[in-house]
Scaffold this active site. Structure first.
Site, PDB file in Angstrom:
ATOM      1  N   ARG A   1      84.979  24.923 -25.342  1.00 42.23           N
ATOM      2  CA  ARG A   1      86.423  25.613 -25.556  1.00 42.23           C
ATOM      3  C   ARG A   1      87.520  24.777 -25.999  1.00 42.23           C
ATOM      4  O   ARG A   1      88.361  25.343 -25.591  1.00 42.23           O
ATOM      5  CB  ARG A   1      86.425  26.257 -24.270  1.00 42.23           C
ATOM      6  CG  ARG A   1      85.619  27.276 -23.615  1.00 42.23           C
ATOM      7  CD  ARG A   1      85.976  28.032 -22.298  1.00 42.23           C
ATOM      8  NE  ARG A   1      85.033  28.832 -21.882  1.00 42.23           N
ATOM      9  CZ  ARG A   1      84.241  28.857 -21.098  1.00 42.23           C
ATOM     10  NH1 ARG A   1      84.281  27.778 -20.371  1.00 42.23           N
ATOM     11  NH2 ARG A   1      83.300  29.668 -20.708  1.00 42.23           N
TER      12      ARG A   1
ATOM     13  N   LYS B   1      94.500  25.563 -40.084  1.00 43.06           N
ATOM     14  CA  LYS B   1      93.531  26.545 -40.325  1.00 43.06           C
ATOM     15  C   LYS B   1      92.125  26.140 -40.367  1.00 43.06           C
ATOM     16  O   LYS B   1      91.991  25.093 -41.169  1.00 43.06           O
ATOM     17  CB  LYS B   1      93.971  27.326 -41.603  1.00 43.06           C
ATOM     18  CG  LYS B   1      94.923  28.613 -41.629  1.00 43.06           C
ATOM     19  CD  LYS B   1      95.030  29.253 -42.908  1.00 43.06           C
ATOM     20  CE  LYS B   1      96.132  30.362 -42.654  1.00 43.06           C
ATOM     21  NZ  LYS B   1      96.238  31.065 -44.122  1.00 43.06           N
TER      22      LYS B   1
ATOM     23  N   GLU C   1      96.907  22.775 -55.795  1.00 44.05           N
ATOM     24  CA  GLU C   1      97.830  23.156 -54.597  1.00 44.05           C
ATOM     25  C   GLU C   1      98.983  22.388 -54.520  1.00 44.05           C
ATOM     26  O   GLU C   1      99.921  22.749 -53.649  1.00 44.05           O
ATOM     27  CB  GLU C   1      96.771  22.778 -53.480  1.00 44.05           C
ATOM     28  CG  GLU C   1      95.615  23.585 -53.122  1.00 44.05           C
ATOM     29  CD  GLU C   1      95.805  24.964 -52.790  1.00 44.05           C
ATOM     30  OE1 GLU C   1      96.895  25.260 -52.293  1.00 44.05           O
ATOM     31  OE2 GLU C   1      94.676  25.619 -52.301  1.00 44.05           O
TER      32      GLU C   1
ATOM     33  N   LYS D   1     104.639  22.426 -46.774  1.00 44.61           N
ATOM     34  CA  LYS D   1     103.701  23.295 -46.057  1.00 44.61           C
ATOM     35  C   LYS D   1     104.311  22.952 -44.370  1.00 44.61           C
ATOM     36  O   LYS D   1     103.949  24.026 -43.731  1.00 44.61           O
ATOM     37  CB  LYS D   1     102.249  22.698 -46.170  1.00 44.61           C
ATOM     38  CG  LYS D   1     101.229  23.416 -45.240  1.00 44.61           C
ATOM     39  CD  LYS D   1      99.921  23.393 -45.638  1.00 44.61           C
ATOM     40  CE  LYS D   1      98.974  24.585 -45.071  1.00 44.61           C
ATOM     41  NZ  LYS D   1      97.746  24.257 -45.462  1.00 44.61           N
TER      42      LYS D   1
ATOM     43  N   GLU E   1     100.563  33.156 -39.267  1.00 44.90           N
ATOM     44  CA  GLU E   1     100.688  34.124 -40.212  1.00 44.90           C
ATOM     45  C   GLU E   1     100.850  35.285 -39.895  1.00 44.90           C
ATOM     46  O   GLU E   1     100.576  36.454 -39.882  1.00 44.90           O
ATOM     47  CB  GLU E   1      99.510  33.870 -40.984  1.00 44.90           C
ATOM     48  CG  GLU E   1      99.707  34.401 -42.679  1.00 44.90           C
ATOM     49  CD  GLU E   1      98.424  34.114 -43.451  1.00 44.90           C
ATOM     50  OE1 GLU E   1      97.827  35.208 -43.791  1.00 44.90           O
ATOM     51  OE2 GLU E   1      98.026  33.072 -43.636  1.00 44.90           O
TER      52      GLU E   1
ATOM     53  N   ARG F   1     103.974  32.409 -43.913  1.00 42.84           N
ATOM     54  CA  ARG F   1     103.031  31.347 -44.235  1.00 42.84           C
ATOM     55  C   ARG F   1     102.078  32.106 -45.117  1.00 42.84           C
ATOM     56  O   ARG F   1     101.250  31.339 -45.642  1.00 42.84           O
ATOM     57  CB  ARG F   1     102.319  31.220 -42.782  1.00 42.84           C
ATOM     58  CG  ARG F   1     101.067  30.103 -43.273  1.00 42.84           C
ATOM     59  CD  ARG F   1     100.493  29.644 -41.817  1.00 42.84           C
ATOM     60  NE  ARG F   1      99.390  28.822 -42.208  1.00 42.84           N
ATOM     61  CZ  ARG F   1      98.779  27.741 -41.466  1.00 42.84           C
ATOM     62  NH1 ARG F   1      99.125  27.655 -40.098  1.00 42.84           N
ATOM     63  NH2 ARG F   1      97.897  26.799 -41.863  1.00 42.84           N
TER      64      ARG F   1
ATOM     65  N   ASN G   1      99.487  31.622 -49.515  1.00 44.60           N
ATOM     66  CA  ASN G   1      97.987  32.076 -50.115  1.00 44.60           C
ATOM     67  C   ASN G   1      98.294  32.510 -51.571  1.00 44.60           C
ATOM     68  O   ASN G   1      97.474  33.145 -52.281  1.00 44.60           O
ATOM     69  CB  ASN G   1      97.523  33.263 -49.345  1.00 44.60           C
ATOM     70  CG  ASN G   1      97.252  32.765 -48.133  1.00 44.60           C
ATOM     71  OD1 ASN G   1      96.505  31.814 -47.654  1.00 44.60           O
ATOM     72  ND2 ASN G   1      97.626  33.722 -47.008  1.00 44.60           N
TER      73      ASN G   1
ATOM     74  N   HIS H   1      95.231  32.882 -54.128  1.00 40.75           N
ATOM     75  CA  HIS H   1      94.048  32.738 -53.413  1.00 40.75           C
ATOM     76  C   HIS H   1      93.269  34.092 -53.306  1.00 40.75           C
ATOM     77  O   HIS H   1      92.254  34.143 -53.141  1.00 40.75           O
ATOM     78  CB  HIS H   1      94.276  32.386 -52.010  1.00 40.75           C
ATOM     79  CG  HIS H   1      94.570  30.810 -51.728  1.00 40.75           C
ATOM     80  ND1 HIS H   1      95.666  30.250 -52.324  1.00 40.75           N
ATOM     81  CD2 HIS H   1      93.799  29.775 -51.184  1.00 40.75           C
ATOM     82  CE1 HIS H   1      95.759  28.984 -52.035  1.00 40.75           C
ATOM     83  NE2 HIS H   1      94.709  28.710 -51.441  1.00 40.75           N
TER      84      HIS H   1
ATOM     85  N   HIS I   1      89.808  33.540 -54.796  1.00 46.51           N
ATOM     86  CA  HIS I   1      88.607  33.747 -53.758  1.00 46.51           C
ATOM     87  C   HIS I   1      87.730  34.853 -54.535  1.00 46.51           C
ATOM     88  O   HIS I   1      86.320  34.621 -54.304  1.00 46.51           O
ATOM     89  CB  HIS I   1      88.747  34.217 -52.397  1.00 46.51           C
ATOM     90  CG  HIS I   1      89.601  33.026 -51.533  1.00 46.51           C
ATOM     91  ND1 HIS I   1      89.963  33.308 -50.195  1.00 46.51           N
ATOM     92  CD2 HIS I   1      89.772  31.853 -51.776  1.00 46.51           C
ATOM     93  CE1 HIS I   1      90.461  32.248 -49.801  1.00 46.51           C
ATOM     94  NE2 HIS I   1      90.181  31.193 -50.646  1.00 46.51           N
TER      95      HIS I   1
ATOM     96  N   HIS J   1      87.068  25.117 -55.461  1.00 48.32           N
ATOM     97  CA  HIS J   1      88.401  26.094 -54.879  1.00 48.32           C
ATOM     98  C   HIS J   1      89.675  25.920 -55.642  1.00 48.32           C
ATOM     99  O   HIS J   1      90.258  27.053 -55.990  1.00 48.32           O
ATOM    100  CB  HIS J   1      88.489  25.564 -53.525  1.00 48.32           C
ATOM    101  CG  HIS J   1      89.490  26.112 -52.980  1.00 48.32           C
ATOM    102  ND1 HIS J   1      89.792  27.724 -52.524  1.00 48.32           N
ATOM    103  CD2 HIS J   1      90.774  25.683 -52.195  1.00 48.32           C
ATOM    104  CE1 HIS J   1      90.719  27.658 -52.097  1.00 48.32           C
ATOM    105  NE2 HIS J   1      91.512  26.759 -51.687  1.00 48.32           N
TER     106      HIS J   1
END
Length: 362
Positions: free
Chosen positions: A116, A138, A180, A222, A232, A237, A241, A244, A248, A262
């Site tokens: 956990r 993330k 990036e 960042k 987000e 935030r 992206n 992206h 993606h 990527h």
């Protein structure tokens, strides 16, 4: 040493940046040492660096996984968590993620669910991971439906960045990470975009000052955004992206393979976002052209043709429908009013996106 704090209350941590830091990592990891040895998770490409680090940490165990995007899978998540449990990892232990974004994402997610939630430290070894994925919490794996759809927010306890680790990267990997870097200029920092235009080539050629400046500036940008909107929820935030949603879709079309890294997908995605913004009359055409020209000068894909994509607009939009940002049937897009003026648009018609993509050269 440059230190950038990520201010998140009781989840705050430092990002420490210094050439040669890997050799001195043990002193920075000392506060997290417990009776059991550290566990280092790495991949086959980074294994020599893992041996260097392990030599400074008495009894350290190394778990080596395959290299590549396909490692972010259910099967490797199971392999990793089972091995960590065999080694007796406890909730207050710290697992070390030594590698690029794939290892950082996988280790971060594994530690978020193991017992956990236990702790981890990021030591990113690629430019993309150093300026983006290692900071912000993330974590995720990929699924058959798309990229990063299974994951959690889980902040590291520390990030150690050694720019010298980039010396062993192929130029293609460094260029992919550079996407990036320039992203931070395109979001809300026109002056930094200008810096990138003047210094991006030197960075890729290994200039130490350019490299360190780009990493520190990107991490600070960042960290500021993450501190304002960790999960987000406010939209701030989401600006990270940029590129992206398009990117993606391009990655999905190539099967998330080495055919399109990527960062290469993000580069093409940013150029497409600016081109679409210009088509919609939101952004000056000269800005879209300028963005594409800079990416091309660096050697990055800047449209569908240079990304090697021949699929129809409808097919690419179909990939977008699996985007984790879908909300009540609407897909938010990051668009631009100009360089350094990115914003979130929740009113984009996907039919217009498909038509725009069909217009692009292949």
């Amino acid at each position: 040493m440059k230190t950038v704090p990520v201010a998140l209350g009781d989840r705050s941590y430092d990002v420490r940046i210094e050439a040669g830091l890997l050799a001195r990592a043990a002193e920075h990891l000392a506060p997290f040492a417990r009776k059991r040895p550290f566990v280092i998770v790495t991949d086959t490409n980074v294994a020599p660096h893992a041996q260097t680090l392990a030599a400074t940490l008495p009894g350290a165990e190394i778990i080596t996984l395959p290299a590549g995007e396909s490692t972010k899978s259910w099967a490797n998540l199971e392999t990793l968590t089972d091995r960590l449990l065999e080694l007796g990892i406890e909730r207050n232990d710290h697992v070390i993620a030594l590698g690029g974004g794939v290892i950082g994402d996988l280790v971060g997610f594994a530690t978020s669910i193991l017992k956990r939630g236990c702790n981890f430290v990021q030591i990113p070894t690629t430019l993309l991971a150093q300026v983006d994925s290692s900071v912000g919490g993330k974590t995720a794996i990929n699924s058959a439906a798309g990229k990063n759809l299974i994951g959690a927010f889980h902040q590291p306890s520390l990030v150690l960045i050694d720019p010298d680790l980039l010396d062993t990267l192929p130029r293609r990997e460094t260029a992919a990470g550079y996407a990036e870097v320039v992203k931070y200029g395109l979001i809300d920092d026109f002056a930094f975009f200008e810096w990138c235009e003047g210094n991006g080539a030197a960075l890729l050629d290994g200039d130490p000052q350019a490299r360190t400046h780009a990493i520190a500036h990107s991490v600070a940008a960042k960290a500021r955004i993450v501190a304002e909107d960790e999960r987000e929820t406010t939209g701030k935030r989401a600006l990270l992206n940029l590129g992206h949603t398009f990117g993606h879709a391009l990655e999905a079309e190539t099967g998330f393979s080495d055919a399109l890294l990527h960062g290469e997908g993000v580069a093409a995605g940013m150029a497409l976002a600016f081109a679409f913004s210009a088509r919609q009359g939101l952004c000056p055409g000269r800005d879209a052209t300028r963005v594409a020209a800079h990416l091309a000068a660096i050697g990055l894909p800047h449209d569908l043709k240079t990304a090697g994509i021949t699929a129809s607009g409808a097919r690419l939009v179909e990939h977008m429908l699996h985007d984790k940002k879908m909300d009540a049937g609407t897909l938010p897009f990051l668009l631009a009013r100009g360089i350094g003026q990115t914003y979130l648009d929740k009113t984009v018609d996907l039919a217009e996106v498909a038509a725009f993509l069909d217009e692009q050269p292949r």
